[in-house]
Each structure stands twice: as C-alpha cells, then as structure tokens.
Design an enzyme around this catalytic site. Structure first.
Site, mmCIF file in Angstrom:
data_model
loop_
_atom_site.group_PDB
_atom_site.id
_atom_site.type_symbol
_atom_site.label_atom_id
_atom_site.label_comp_id
_atom_site.label_asym_id
_atom_site.label_seq_id
_atom_site.Cartn_x
_atom_site.Cartn_y
_atom_site.Cartn_z
ATOM 1 N N GLU A 64 1.076 -0.746 -5.318
ATOM 2 C CA GLU A 64 -0.057 0.363 -5.319
ATOM 3 C C GLU A 64 0.470 1.502 -5.523
ATOM 4 O O GLU A 64 0.786 2.307 -4.313
ATOM 5 C CB GLU A 64 -0.812 0.208 -4.355
ATOM 6 C CG GLU A 64 -2.176 0.988 -4.296
ATOM 7 C CD GLU A 64 -2.278 2.345 -3.497
ATOM 8 O OE1 GLU A 64 -3.300 3.016 -3.935
ATOM 9 O OE2 GLU A 64 -1.494 2.489 -2.564
ATOM 10 N N ASP B 108 0.771 -1.136 -0.022
ATOM 11 C CA ASP B 108 0.018 -0.230 -0.059
ATOM 12 C C ASP B 108 1.051 1.335 0.121
ATOM 13 O O ASP B 108 1.987 1.340 0.779
ATOM 14 C CB ASP B 108 -0.777 0.177 1.304
ATOM 15 C CG ASP B 108 -1.767 1.124 1.305
ATOM 16 O OD1 ASP B 108 -2.582 1.232 0.620
ATOM 17 O OD2 ASP B 108 -1.562 1.800 2.284
HETATM 18 C C1 GLC Z 1 -3.953 3.459 -0.246
HETATM 19 C C2 GLC Z 1 -5.469 2.817 -0.190
HETATM 20 C C3 GLC Z 1 -6.533 4.162 0.239
HETATM 21 C C4 GLC Z 1 -5.775 4.428 1.565
HETATM 22 C C5 GLC Z 1 -4.551 4.924 1.474
HETATM 23 C C6 GLC Z 1 -3.783 5.083 2.775
HETATM 24 O O1 GLC Z 1 -3.964 4.445 -1.400
HETATM 25 O O2 GLC Z 1 -5.978 2.298 -1.378
HETATM 26 O O3 GLC Z 1 -7.548 3.516 0.221
HETATM 27 O O4 GLC Z 1 -6.704 5.807 1.759
HETATM 28 O O5 GLC Z 1 -3.661 3.914 0.928
HETATM 29 O O6 GLC Z 1 -3.605 3.853 3.488
#
Ligand code: GLC
Length: 668
Positions: free
Chosen positions: A346, A304
């Site tokens: 991500e 993440d």
């Molecule tokens: C990522 C997640 C998102 C979250 C962010 C902070 O982008 O997909 O939903 O708000 O991380 O953890």
C-alpha cells in the site's frame, strides 16, 4: 575466498555469499540440536524447511547485513532471525503446511482470472466475526474469493484511525471476536475456496501497545522501539523535508509526550507511534508478529504505509532504499517459513515509487492508485488521454506480480499522477488537480459528483476526495433530483468503471457496499470521534434489511449486485483476462479507452466509452486491432461486423472476442 578481496572497503560484495553460508553453518546446528524434539526427527518436513532456508538465506543475510551489518551484535541479530523462523515454522498449523505445498506447486495462482476480491470492516459489515461467518454465502453469490478484513486488532477506545492504530497484533478487538475465532474463520473460508487477507500495520503501533507503554515508563529497551527526540532542533531538522499526511488534524510529524518528556515521531495521528526499524530488535519483533499472523491462516498481508518505514535526516523520509530492504527481508522470511504468504503493497505515492515495491522478492501485489485516480479523472473530463498515456507507459509489472485494481476503498482519492505526464499532454497539473477537486466536490458547474473534501492543506493547496463509488459517479445527485435518466447515466458510469476494473489486468477488489451501490453516509458529522475525518462518509454500516432487497429485482441494489456478480462470472469465464498481456490500442477517439487482452488462446478487445454520448470507432481501427469476421461481443452476444464502424452509446463498454475461434463461453 580470495584473500585480497577480504577486508573493509572493497566494493565487491562477493564475500557476502560466503559469509551468509558460514553464518548458517554455524547457527543451524545449534538450533537443530537444542530443540526438545530434535528437528531432524520430523525428517520430511524439516528437509522442506531446510531446502527453503538454504535457497533464501543468502538473500535474507544480504538484506539484514545492509540494514544492521554495521552493528557490533549483527551475529546476534542473525541468530534471533533464524530462531524465530524455526519457531514460527514449528508453530505453523498442519493445514498451512499443506497450503504451502499447494502454493509452491502453483505459485502464481493469484494471476488467475478466477481471483476477485472484496474488502470490508467487520463491524460495519456484520458486527463481528461470528456474524461474518454467517455471510460467507454472500461472498460466494457475488463471486469473490479474496476477502480482506480491515484491521481488526485490539485498538485504543475512541479514536484509532479506523483500526490502523494497533495495540496488540496478537489479539482481535474484543468487540469483534477472538484470535481463535479468526483462525477458525480462516479455515472455513479456505475450505470454501476463499483466501483471507489482513492488514499488517507495521509502520507504527498505537501509543497503547505494550511496547509504547514500556517506553513511556522509561524502559530504554522499548524507548528504542520508537523514534523519540529530546531536542526540538533535531525535530525541526527532520521536519523541514516532511509532508503533512493529515494536515487538518495536525501540523508536523511529531508529538510531544509528557511521560517521555520527548518528541515522538508520529507520521499519521498523534496516537500512532512510528517504529524505529534501525533497531534490529524492532525488525525481529515485527517479523515475529508477521509470521504469527501468517500462522493464523492469513494468505495475503496488506503492508500498510510501506513508504514511511525508514527515516533519514535531510530526506522526505518516504520510499528510502532501506524501506525496500526491510520488505525484501520480510519476503525472504515468509518464503522460508510460510511460503504461501503474499504481500500487497500500500504505497499511495508518486507512480515512479509505487512500482518499485512490486517484485516477486518484495510485494507480489500492489494497489493500483494510478489507475484508480485516472479512471476518475477520465470520468470527469470524458477524455481518456491521461489514462491511455499512463497505461502505456506505467503499467508494466515484473513477471509474477499483479495489480490490485480498485475504484474505491476506505481511504480518500488523491490525484497521484505524474506532473510531467500531464504537461506532456498539454495539461497543467496543478490547475487540473484543482479542477478535479472542484468536480468531485460538486463545485464545478454541471458536475454529477457528490464527494466530500478531505485534508485540505492551505499551504500547498492539496486536497483529496472522500465519497462512495455511487455518490461520486452521480447516483446520489440523480436520486435526490428524482431524475430517472440521470439515474440511468450514473448506473452506466459505474458499470463502465467496473468493466475496466475486472478486465484491465490484475485482481479486482471491491470495497464492500459498492456491490449494491451504497451512497454517502453523512451521519459521521454528528459523531465527535469521526467528524474531523471525512473518510467516514464512505464507511457506513451495512443495512442487511436493505440487502434482503437483493431479492427484489426492481431495486437498484439488486441490479448493482447482480451486474457485479455477472462481471466476475464473465471474468472467470474469460481466459484472456489472466493477468499480463494488456495492450492499449489507439481508438482514434478521445473518449474511447480500448485495450487488448490476450492469454491462454483467447483474445479480447475491450472498449469503454467515457462520454455520455454516442462515440464511434472506425472500421480501420477495429481491423488493426484484429477484429475479424466472426468476432462477437460477450455481454450482448451480438456479432460485430468487421469492416463497419462501431458505435458505442453513452458509457457503453464492449468486450469483443476476437480469438481465432470464439472460445469464450457465453453468459447465462
Ligand atoms: C494507510 C491506511 C489509512 C491509514 C494510514 C495510517 O494509508 O489505508 O487508512 O490512515 O495507513 O495507518
């Protein structure tokens, strides 16, 4: 070693090879001799571990040295890392050792056309893990074998960013179940051929995590786990180059904490405290959590918010080289202790940066936000030039890696395309983003979309879009207007997007609910915890009563579900769709997006019509794309006449088998 090369300041790094080996030679015997069960007494497996350790150690050493080599206690860090590699390996369940063997024999299993995924929130899908277990047949019926459960760890009550503020990586949110249940579920899923995917939320913890609590109590060891500042001047210096991620919630990336009497770095919400990776203890602690999760049976970790994990004054603190080094070090550790574990990145950032996270030695998988955004862009404009340009110039990944292709997810849609690419095509990037935002919030005249604005930033004019696949593609509007023709068009739009999602190359990932066409859910507006975050409009609770409708063949839900299942089935039956080998073709028509997929003896020409009107691809273009006498379309099982222009009606997609011998099985 050449003595002249020794010493500080030389620019050759050759010495690291030897230093890596020396450190291992010194450290390993200590562990081998100090364990209760001498490690060599489990000879076969220990040899396996040592083989991987010897293979990966130098690369791991180099990463660690780049990050922490300047610190006086670097050898201690190495010792910690090696110790936790061994301990995690000893804790690894036998079934996972077996899986490791299997995956080492077939390391690129995820490139296969067999792999298709779904991502969901456990509470919204089935209340809890026990409920989810009962619904495994649902996944089988749909044809997915990659199951991503959104963060399900202990979190603060109330606001927790949909689970992304983790208070304990080793315990499941008690409302959902227990860690033992999760591990049991992983076993059951694996027996049914489904891989478990979880998030690794490693940029930050919640402010209730025990590390944060110890920091708040003034424990200097744990204060150093986070990035905190006494001095507002330093904070302001950092802040100068940072962007606001959630501008409607809070300005700036720092939160004042009364207990600490300091500013805390909080990139996202104020209760999400960024970890301090310049502290090797944080690296080790998080690596331990990562390997713990791998040992629960997780096969893929979604890393993440990768872009934000390293900070440096004077930069925007996104995508810094050290962020890559940390992930590469995690990757090397996984290869040693849990070799079947994969990473999915991500990184929702500029396309040039996204791609840098994707490498067999970093993240083998990555979300494909550029494809996602440009599919929506093309759907709004009915023109495919930006999509084509990006797919030609920006899609190629290193061998052994794959995109994860999604249409919607739990987050918003941001228009992440490159400004220069847009200008090159005669498009003003800012004006175009404004148009897309107007279109998807339904403001633009004639728009079919029912999106909801997310995080408008008045300083920059930036805006992102929330909404479900179906509502954005026109179904909500059409249903409300009770217009059957419009409903049909919306269904066709959705299926055309799906055609690309499953065939363009990579793992298709469904966002749960989209398989049966769920619409926006506006109930979040009356929930004080959710009302300020419009992403909740596309995070609704699954109504299983409605899903029972899936037996009623007259419902749209039934149709969506079965069409999705058919896409996955055809994908599995099409060897050409193995990842890799995608070539965009020039269709000669601004509304048609066409590409060739070729692999394992099969060759498919896939054409998708982004307009609601008939569109023609000329015979000459078809011929140039290799369409021969005996080509046939897979969905309709109709012959395609070479040397004749081909007409695709509104939103039609065609998968044309142009293999020498038509070997693709027909759908049933
Ligand atoms: C990522 C997640 C998102 C979250 C962010 C902070 O982008 O997909 O939903 O708000 O991380 O953890």
């Amino acid at each position: 070693m050449d003595l002249e090369l020794k010493g500080i300041g030389m620019d050759s790094y050759e010495w690291r090879e030897e230093a890596a080996q020396n450190s291992l030679n010194r450290l390993l015997p200590r562990f081998e001799n100090s364990h209760e069960t001498p490690l060599a007494d489990i000879p076969i497996q220990w040899d396996d571990f040592k083989r991987r350790l010897n293979r990966e150690w130098e690369r791991l050493f180099i990463c660690l040295h780049e990050l922490y080599g300047w610190q006086y206690d670097f050898f201690y860090t190495l010792e910690q890392v090696l110790g936790l590699l061994i301990d995690s390996w000893l804790d690894r369940p036998e079934a996972m050792h077996l899986l490791d063997k299997q995956r080492e024999a077939d390391p690129f299993w995820y490139l296969s056309e067999d792999v298709a995924g779904i991502v969901l929130y456990v509470d919204l899908f089935s209340n809890n893990l026990a409920g989810l277990r009962k619904h495994i047949p649902y996944f089988e019926k749909l044809g997915v074998n990659y199951l991503h459960l959104m963060p399900l760890f202990s979190v603060p009550h109330g606001e927790n960013d949909g689970g992304y503020a983790v208070s304990d990586y080793r315990s499941v949110n008690p409302d959902l179940g227990t860690m033992d249940e999760l591990a049991g579920l992983a076993v059951e899923l694996r027996e049914r051929g489904i891989s478990l995917v979880l998030d690794f939320v490693f940029n930050h913890t919640s402010d209730e995590h025990k590390w944060a609590q110890k920091a708040k109590s003034g424990d200097p060891e744990y204060m150093n786990y986070y990035l905190t500042f006494k001095n507002r001047i330093v904070v302001d210096q950092y802040q100068e180059n940072l962007r606001d991620i959630f501008p409607t919630i809070r300005k700036g990336s720092f939160t004042w904490n009364n207990d600490l009497q300091r500013w805390v770095w909080t990139t996202f919400n104020s209760y999400q405290w960024d970890l301090n990776y310049s502290n090797p203890a944080v690296f080790c602690a998080m690596a331990e959590e990562m390997l713990f999760l791998a040992n629960q049976g997780v096969e893929v970790l979604r890393l993440d918010a990768v872009a934000f994990i390293w900070k440096r004054l004077g930069t925007d603190c996104e995508n810094l080289p050290e962020a890559h080094t940390i992930i590469q070090a995690f990757n090397a550790m996984a290869r040693i202790t849990a070799p079947s574990l994969l990473f999915k990145s991500e990184a929702i950032v500029h396309p040039d940066e996204i791609i840098k996270y994707v490498h067999p030695e970093e993240c083998q998988l990555s979300y494909n936000p550029l494809l996602m955004a440009l599919l929506w862009e093309a759907l709004a404009t009915r023109e495919v030039k930006m999509l084509e340009h990006a797919m030609i110039h920006r899609e190629y990944l290193p061998a052994g890696c794959a995109w994860v292709n999604y249409l919607r997810c739990h987050d918003d849609i941001g228009w992440t395309f490159d400004d220069e690419d847009a200008r090159h095509l005669g498009i003003d990037p800012q004006a175009h983003r404004k148009f897309l935002n107007d279109f998807y919030t339904g403001k633009h005249p004639g728009s079919f979309a029912r999106g909801v604005p997310f995080q408008f930033n008045p300083d920059t004019g930036d805006l992102r879009i929330s909404g479900t696949l179906s509502s954005l593609a026109g179904l909500e509007d059409a249903i409300e207007k009770k217009d059957n023709d419009m409903i049909e068009l919306a269904v066709r739009r959705i299926n055309m997007l799906r055609s690309i999602q499953v065939s363009v190359g990579g793992i298709p990932l469904l966002y749960a609910g989209d398989e049966y066409g769920v619409l926006n859910d506006y109930t979040f507006l009356s929930d004080p915890i959710k009302v300020s975050d419009s992403r909740w409009v596309h995070r609704s609770k699954k109504q299983w009563e409605a899903a029972e409708d899936l037996t009623d063949t007259d419902t749209l839900e039934w149709r969506f579900f079965h069409e999705m299942a058919k896409f996955f089935k055809l994908r599995r039956q099409s060897p050409a769709l193995r990842n890799g080998g995608m070539t965009v073709i020039d269709t000669g028509n601004p509304h048609l997006f066409g590409y060739l997929r070729e692999s394992q003896g099969q060759r498919l020409l896939i054409i998708n019509n982004f307009s609601e009107f008939d569109q023609v691809i000329k015979a000459g273009r078809l011929l140039a794309a290799g369409v021969t006498q005996d080509a046939h379309e897979i969905f309709t099982q109709s012959a395609i006449h070479a040397r004749k222009d081909l007409v695709l009606d509104g939103y039609r997609y065609m998968w044309i088998d142009t293999s020498d011998k038509n070997s693709a099985p027909s759908p049933s």
